[in-house]
Design a protein around this motif. Sequence first.
Motif, mmCIF file in Angstrom:
data_model
loop_
_atom_site.group_PDB
_atom_site.id
_atom_site.type_symbol
_atom_site.label_atom_id
_atom_site.label_comp_id
_atom_site.label_asym_id
_atom_site.label_seq_id
_atom_site.Cartn_x
_atom_site.Cartn_y
_atom_site.Cartn_z
ATOM 1 N N TRP A 1 4.015 1.485 -1.502
ATOM 2 C CA TRP A 1 3.166 0.409 -0.994
ATOM 3 C C TRP A 1 3.564 0.039 0.435
ATOM 4 N N LYS A 2 2.565 -0.257 1.239
ATOM 5 C CA LYS A 2 2.794 -0.770 2.586
ATOM 6 C C LYS A 2 1.989 -2.036 2.772
ATOM 7 N N LEU A 3 2.610 -3.063 3.351
ATOM 8 C CA LEU A 3 1.973 -4.344 3.622
ATOM 9 C C LEU A 3 2.030 -4.607 5.118
ATOM 10 N N GLU B 1 -0.037 -6.206 -3.840
ATOM 11 C CA GLU B 1 -1.057 -6.663 -2.890
ATOM 12 C C GLU B 1 -0.370 -7.352 -1.726
ATOM 13 N N ILE B 2 -1.101 -7.571 -0.644
ATOM 14 C CA ILE B 2 -0.574 -8.270 0.526
ATOM 15 C C ILE B 2 -0.855 -9.765 0.398
ATOM 16 N N ARG C 1 -3.510 -6.180 5.664
ATOM 17 C CA ARG C 1 -3.817 -4.860 5.123
ATOM 18 C C ARG C 1 -2.742 -4.444 4.136
ATOM 19 N N SER C 2 -3.145 -3.643 3.171
ATOM 20 C CA SER C 2 -2.174 -2.999 2.297
ATOM 21 C C SER C 2 -2.633 -1.575 2.024
ATOM 22 N N TRP C 3 -1.661 -0.710 1.797
ATOM 23 C CA TRP C 3 -1.913 0.682 1.439
ATOM 24 C C TRP C 3 -1.151 1.009 0.164
ATOM 25 N N ASN D 1 7.460 -2.117 3.582
ATOM 26 C CA ASN D 1 7.212 -0.966 2.718
ATOM 27 C C ASN D 1 8.093 -1.072 1.483
ATOM 28 N N GLU E 1 5.522 -6.206 8.883
ATOM 29 C CA GLU E 1 5.263 -5.112 7.963
ATOM 30 C C GLU E 1 6.340 -5.056 6.886
ATOM 31 N N SER F 1 4.407 -9.279 -1.766
ATOM 32 C CA SER F 1 3.488 -8.705 -2.738
ATOM 33 C C SER F 1 3.722 -9.357 -4.098
ATOM 34 N N THR G 1 -4.261 -13.654 -2.107
ATOM 35 C CA THR G 1 -4.550 -12.355 -1.514
ATOM 36 C C THR G 1 -6.038 -12.115 -1.292
#
Length: 239
Positions: free
Chosen positions: A216-218, A97-98, A159-161, A231, A229, A115, A202
């Motif tokens: 994961w991307k934050l 998570e971010i 945001r997170s992906w 990754n 950012e 994260s 979070t």
Amino acid sequence: MEIQQIQQTTRQVPLTFRVVGTGNSAGTDKTITLTDFHAVVAGYTGRDPEAVQHHIDELAAIGVAPPPEVPMFYRMDSDLFETSGEHDTSQNLTSGEIEPLYIRHDGKFYLGIGSDHTDRDIEARDIGDSKRACPKPVAGEVIAVENLEGLDLDNCTARSWVDGELYQEGPLSGLRKPADVVERLLARTDIGDADFMCLGGTLPLLKGKFVDGTSWKLELSFPNGTTIEHNYKIKKGSL
């Protein structure tokens, strides 16, 4: 109030961060390097006490004991914090998570992101152990904070992906103020004047369900256009 003992640990490999916006005439930003520091993950950091209690009740319903204090601070080994972007976990269900990352180094504060990657199978038995079972990926760049009391993240968007799909998105206004979290951390632990790193909580998940992803991307965006950012990738079965 009981003072929690949080051991200051020495990393085998120091962590170096680039401080955004401190570039010299050659365009090179300053860096900070941490070797000996206290490592902490803060939990139950929501600003709305009713929402926090609702979450505690949900966990209690599946057998997770309520925290003795809110917010709760979980001791980590400093070697769990990593900027590499490549991490190993167990075969259990894990997810990240971010989160804002609060750093104090040589008496100065810095803001980053990371994260709190967590083993969700262990979490049903012990939250602290579930957090200590996974790496804590963090971005390799931070922002210097002149005045912690003046650090307001309410208008920042996190945001997170996971595996390319948007997983979290929203302002950080639902979390306790950074100064509140840090003041409570220092009041309840034996950190004193030493260096520390603390993940600060979070956002809710967009679909309300943990995703056991591999990529994961934050991202944390500020009103002035600055963005941090990170990754990272997870490889299972190596622990």
